[in-house]
Design a protein around this motif. Structure first.
Motif, PDB file in Angstrom:
ATOM      1  N   ASN A  25       0.853  -1.181   0.000  1.00 51.66           N
ATOM      2  CA  ASN A  25       0.000   0.000   0.000  1.00 51.66           C
ATOM      3  C   ASN A  25       0.896   1.242   0.000  1.00 51.66           C
ATOM      4  OD1 ASN A  25      -1.657   2.183   0.700  1.00 51.66           O
ATOM      5  ND2 ASN A  25      -2.956   0.942   2.034  1.00 51.66           N
ATOM      6  N   ASP A  26       1.057   1.856  -1.175  1.00 50.01           N
ATOM      7  CA  ASP A  26       1.981   2.986  -1.318  1.00 50.01           C
ATOM      8  C   ASP A  26       1.563   4.184  -0.467  1.00 50.01           C
ATOM      9  OD1 ASP A  26       3.601   1.597  -3.129  1.00 50.01           O
ATOM     10  OD2 ASP A  26       2.397   2.235  -4.838  1.00 50.01           O
ATOM     11  N   GLU A  27       0.270   4.405  -0.336  1.00 48.86           N
ATOM     12  CA  GLU A  27      -0.197   5.547   0.455  1.00 48.86           C
ATOM     13  C   GLU A  27       0.168   5.380   1.931  1.00 48.86           C
ATOM     14  OE1 GLU A  27      -4.344   7.941   1.554  1.00 48.86           O
ATOM     15  OE2 GLU A  27      -4.327   6.406  -0.019  1.00 48.86           O
ATOM     16  N   ALA A  34       6.614   9.661   6.328  1.00 50.00           N
ATOM     17  CA  ALA A  34       6.523  11.055   6.783  1.00 50.00           C
ATOM     18  C   ALA A  34       6.501  11.134   8.308  1.00 50.00           C
ATOM     19  CB  ALA A  34       5.275  11.706   6.199  1.00 50.00           C
ATOM     20  N   ASP A  35       5.780  10.209   8.953  1.00 49.40           N
ATOM     21  CA  ASP A  35       5.729  10.184  10.415  1.00 49.40           C
ATOM     22  C   ASP A  35       7.103   9.866  11.008  1.00 49.40           C
ATOM     23  OD1 ASP A  35       3.034  10.739  10.318  1.00 49.40           O
ATOM     24  OD2 ASP A  35       2.402   8.651  10.625  1.00 49.40           O
ATOM     25  N   LEU A  36       7.772   8.862  10.445  1.00 44.10           N
ATOM     26  CA  LEU A  36       9.074   8.445  10.979  1.00 44.10           C
ATOM     27  C   LEU A  36      10.145   9.499  10.751  1.00 44.10           C
ATOM     28  CD1 LEU A  36       9.225   4.641  10.036  1.00 44.10           C
ATOM     29  CD2 LEU A  36       8.848   5.657  12.289  1.00 44.10           C
ATOM     30  N   ALA A  37       9.987  10.294   9.714  1.00 42.60           N
ATOM     31  CA  ALA A  37      10.982  11.338   9.432  1.00 42.60           C
ATOM     32  C   ALA A  37      11.084  12.339  10.575  1.00 42.60           C
ATOM     33  CB  ALA A  37      10.633  12.051   8.131  1.00 42.60           C
ATOM     34  N   ASN A  38      10.013  12.459  11.351  1.00 41.92           N
ATOM     35  CA  ASN A  38       9.999  13.417  12.458  1.00 41.92           C
ATOM     36  C   ASN A  38      10.293  12.761  13.804  1.00 41.92           C
ATOM     37  OD1 ASN A  38       9.114  16.103  11.299  1.00 41.92           O
ATOM     38  ND2 ASN A  38       7.559  14.737  10.437  1.00 41.92           N
ATOM     39  N   GLN A  39      10.598  11.468  13.789  1.00 42.48           N
ATOM     40  CA  GLN A  39      10.919  10.771  15.027  1.00 42.48           C
ATOM     41  C   GLN A  39      12.422  10.541  15.149  1.00 42.48           C
ATOM     42  OE1 GLN A  39       8.584   7.256  15.915  1.00 42.48           O
ATOM     43  NE2 GLN A  39       6.866   7.969  14.673  1.00 42.48           N
ATOM     44  N   GLU A  40      12.875  10.409  16.374  1.00 43.13           N
ATOM     45  CA  GLU A  40      14.262  10.039  16.625  1.00 43.13           C
ATOM     46  C   GLU A  40      14.296   8.535  16.895  1.00 43.13           C
ATOM     47  OE1 GLU A  40      16.795  12.042  16.135  1.00 43.13           O
ATOM     48  OE2 GLU A  40      15.278  13.535  15.566  1.00 43.13           O
ATOM     49  N   LEU A  41      14.672   7.793  15.885  1.00 44.19           N
ATOM     50  CA  LEU A  41      14.677   6.343  16.013  1.00 44.19           C
ATOM     51  C   LEU A  41      15.919   5.872  16.762  1.00 44.19           C
ATOM     52  CD1 LEU A  41      13.389   5.212  12.498  1.00 44.19           C
ATOM     53  CD2 LEU A  41      12.100   5.726  14.575  1.00 44.19           C
ATOM     54  N   LYS A  42      15.736   4.852  17.562  1.00 40.26           N
ATOM     55  CA  LYS A  42      16.797   4.359  18.444  1.00 40.26           C
ATOM     56  C   LYS A  42      17.755   3.438  17.706  1.00 40.26           C
ATOM     57  CE  LYS A  42      17.375   1.575  22.667  1.00 40.26           C
ATOM     58  NZ  LYS A  42      16.664   0.836  23.734  1.00 40.26           N
ATOM     59  N   GLN A 285      12.745  -1.449   2.149  1.00 41.12           N
ATOM     60  CA  GLN A 285      13.718  -0.652   1.407  1.00 41.12           C
ATOM     61  C   GLN A 285      13.093   0.655   0.920  1.00 41.12           C
ATOM     62  OE1 GLN A 285      17.103  -1.429   1.029  1.00 41.12           O
ATOM     63  NE2 GLN A 285      17.116   0.712   0.390  1.00 41.12           N
ATOM     64  N   GLN A 286      11.850   0.577   0.437  1.00 39.77           N
ATOM     65  CA  GLN A 286      11.146   1.793   0.027  1.00 39.77           C
ATOM     66  C   GLN A 286      10.926   2.724   1.208  1.00 39.77           C
ATOM     67  OE1 GLN A 286      10.021   2.766  -3.217  1.00 39.77           O
ATOM     68  NE2 GLN A 286      11.507   1.161  -3.686  1.00 39.77           N
ATOM     69  N   LEU A 287      10.562   2.153   2.352  1.00 42.64           N
ATOM     70  CA  LEU A 287      10.324   2.958   3.548  1.00 42.64           C
ATOM     71  C   LEU A 287      11.604   3.667   3.971  1.00 42.64           C
ATOM     72  CD1 LEU A 287       8.237   3.721   5.713  1.00 42.64           C
ATOM     73  CD2 LEU A 287       8.904   1.659   6.972  1.00 42.64           C
ATOM     74  N   LEU A 288      12.723   2.957   3.965  1.00 45.73           N
ATOM     75  CA  LEU A 288      14.002   3.568   4.321  1.00 45.73           C
ATOM     76  C   LEU A 288      14.328   4.715   3.376  1.00 45.73           C
ATOM     77  CD1 LEU A 288      16.634   3.524   6.007  1.00 45.73           C
ATOM     78  CD2 LEU A 288      17.525   1.863   4.348  1.00 45.73           C
ATOM     79  N   ASP A 289      14.172   4.494   2.090  1.00 45.02           N
ATOM     80  CA  ASP A 289      14.488   5.536   1.098  1.00 45.02           C
ATOM     81  C   ASP A 289      13.591   6.751   1.279  1.00 45.02           C
ATOM     82  OD1 ASP A 289      16.387   3.820   0.065  1.00 45.02           O
ATOM     83  OD2 ASP A 289      15.175   3.189  -1.650  1.00 45.02           O
ATOM     84  N   GLN A 290      12.308   6.514   1.532  1.00 49.31           N
ATOM     85  CA  GLN A 290      11.385   7.644   1.656  1.00 49.31           C
ATOM     86  C   GLN A 290      11.577   8.403   2.971  1.00 49.31           C
ATOM     87  OE1 GLN A 290       7.282   7.064   0.521  1.00 49.31           O
ATOM     88  NE2 GLN A 290       7.816   5.520  -1.022  1.00 49.31           N
ATOM     89  N   ASN A 292      14.363   8.819   4.493  1.00 51.56           N
ATOM     90  CA  ASN A 292      15.561   9.643   4.315  1.00 51.56           C
ATOM     91  C   ASN A 292      15.341  10.777   3.328  1.00 51.56           C
ATOM     92  OD1 ASN A 292      17.245   8.502   6.225  1.00 51.56           O
ATOM     93  ND2 ASN A 292      17.967   6.896   4.842  1.00 51.56           N
ATOM     94  N   ALA A 293      14.474  10.598   2.356  1.00 54.02           N
ATOM     95  CA  ALA A 293      14.133  11.705   1.455  1.00 54.02           C
ATOM     96  C   ALA A 293      13.447  12.824   2.238  1.00 54.02           C
ATOM     97  CB  ALA A 293      13.240  11.209   0.328  1.00 54.02           C
ATOM     98  N   TYR A 294      12.512  12.453   3.107  1.00 49.18           N
ATOM     99  CA  TYR A 294      11.854  13.456   3.957  1.00 49.18           C
ATOM    100  C   TYR A 294      12.871  14.111   4.893  1.00 49.18           C
ATOM    101  CZ  TYR A 294       7.040  12.131   2.716  1.00 49.18           C
ATOM    102  OH  TYR A 294       5.847  11.912   2.065  1.00 49.18           O
ATOM    103  N   ARG A 295      13.767  13.315   5.477  1.00 48.52           N
ATOM    104  CA  ARG A 295      14.732  13.865   6.430  1.00 48.52           C
ATOM    105  C   ARG A 295      15.717  14.813   5.753  1.00 48.52           C
ATOM    106  NH1 ARG A 295      14.609  11.249  11.531  1.00 48.52           N
ATOM    107  NH2 ARG A 295      16.737  11.875  11.985  1.00 48.52           N
ATOM    108  N   ARG A 296      16.071  14.536   4.512  1.00 50.87           N
ATOM    109  CA  ARG A 296      16.926  15.486   3.783  1.00 50.87           C
ATOM    110  C   ARG A 296      16.226  16.838   3.661  1.00 50.87           C
ATOM    111  NH1 ARG A 296      17.694  10.874   0.468  1.00 50.87           N
ATOM    112  NH2 ARG A 296      19.783   9.982   0.721  1.00 50.87           N
TER     113      ARG A 296
END
Length: 331
Positions: A25-27, A34-42, A285-290, A292-296
């Motif tokens: 589910n791409d959406e 987008a949510d994870l881009a704003n979190q500090e992952l451990k 892999q898509q989630l990781l790439d996206q 990091n795109a948001y975090r950039r």
């Protein structure tokens, strides 16, 4: 992205339009990114009292042998998971507790591992715990190969596998010297035209460097982190697909969902089993790439699979839905 992950991603892109039982589910994936881009992952340090050593060199040694037998901790009833101590953890953490109970804050001696694996009876005694451990014969085989390889090729110490600091070299060492215990996880997906896709999931080969990297980054210089962390890859286990299902990133059709929720076995090397693993690797892999795109765009530091996999693994373990169950020595 390492060569094994790249092959899985390309394969999913090739077949996804013809897969009926599961879709990505791409959406939901974009929303989670987008949510994870704003979190500090451990970044996990894997210092777990009474389960994993605090001593860094002991951890490298014990985690190597743990990774070699890190597969299918669920018994044939589809429900009972391996437990070493009463009220202790289950699954892989129970196995970690077993090694820690035996070796404590010291390195696992390959000669001692070989002594433990001298017979099925002695191996069963080592793992026995509360429930007994499933697939004992396969675990004995893997431990024996791992100990012999470490003793012969790496001066008795798994730290020598990672001394180059390069994931590519680590992968090569594991593939060459531990072909069963670390590199044997390859699936063959049957296409409609009777051709097959070879899919090198290599769960344990990718898992141990991932776990090592988490500890190395938290070792205050005691261990050398892998320089090419971008070559670490998604882990094709059963917890991560469960997390992705919880996030609505993986969508199963009714028949597959009923099988999983009913804790019915999904046969090893069936197309359904392979599709779950393939879709999960692709989605992570898509989630990781996206992310990091948001975090950039936010001018934040990038994450690696070390942080993302740990977050997904924890979510998958705590999810209300059960893991998919496959009796396999691959994961």
């Amino acid at each position: 992205m390492n060569k094994l992950t790249a092959q899985i991603v390309r394969s999913w892109e090739k077949i996804k339009s013809r897969v009926a039982s599961i879709r990505v589910n791409d959406e939901a994936l974009r929303k989670t990114a987008a949510d994870l881009a704003n979190q500090e992952l451990k970044t996990p340090n894997w210092r777990i009292p009474d389960v994993m050593p605090f001593n860094d060199h002991a951890f490298v040694s014990q985690s190597f042998y743990l990774a070699a037998i890190d597969f299918c901790f669920t018994h044939m009833d589809g429900v009972t998971r391996y437990q070493y101590r009463e009220n202790g953890p289950r699954g892989s953490m129970a196995a970690a507790q077993c090694f820690y109970d035996h070796f404590g804050e010291t390195e696992a001696d390959p000669d001692e591992i070989l002594y433990i694996t001298r017979s099925l009876t002695s191996c069963d005694k080592f793992f026995r715990g509360v429930t007994g451990i499933p697939m004992l014969k396969e675990r004995r085989r893997n431990l024996e190969e791992a100990a012999k390889g470490i003793k012969k090729q790496f001066n008795g110490d798994p730290i020598n596998i990672v001394k180059s600091g390069l994931m590519g070299a680590v992968m090569s060492n594991l593939e060459t010297f531990f072909p069963i215990s670390f590199a044997a996880d390859i699936s063959y997906y049957l296409l409609d035209d009777q051709k097959t896709l070879a899919l090198p999931f290599a769960k344990r080969l990718l898992l141990w460097p991932l776990v090592y990297q988490g500890r190395a980054l938290n070792s205050a210089g005691e261990l050398t982190p892998l320089k090419d962390s971008y070559n670490l890859g998604p882990i094709a286990d059963s917890a991560v697909p469960n997390a992705l299902r919880t996030l609505k990133i993986l969508k199963y059709d009714e028949q597959l969902a009923d099988l999983i929720d009913g804790r019915m076995e999904i046969m090893e090397q069936s197309n359904e089993e392979i599709e779950i693993r393939m879709a999960a690797v692709y989605a992570v892999q898509q989630l990781l790439d996206q992310v990091n795109a948001y975090r950039r765009g936010l001018r934040k530091s990038l994450i690696t699979i070390v942080e993302l996999d740990y977050w997904l693994w924890m979510l998958g373990r705590q999810a209300a839905t059960p893991y998919h169950f496959t009796q396999t020595a691959n994961y």
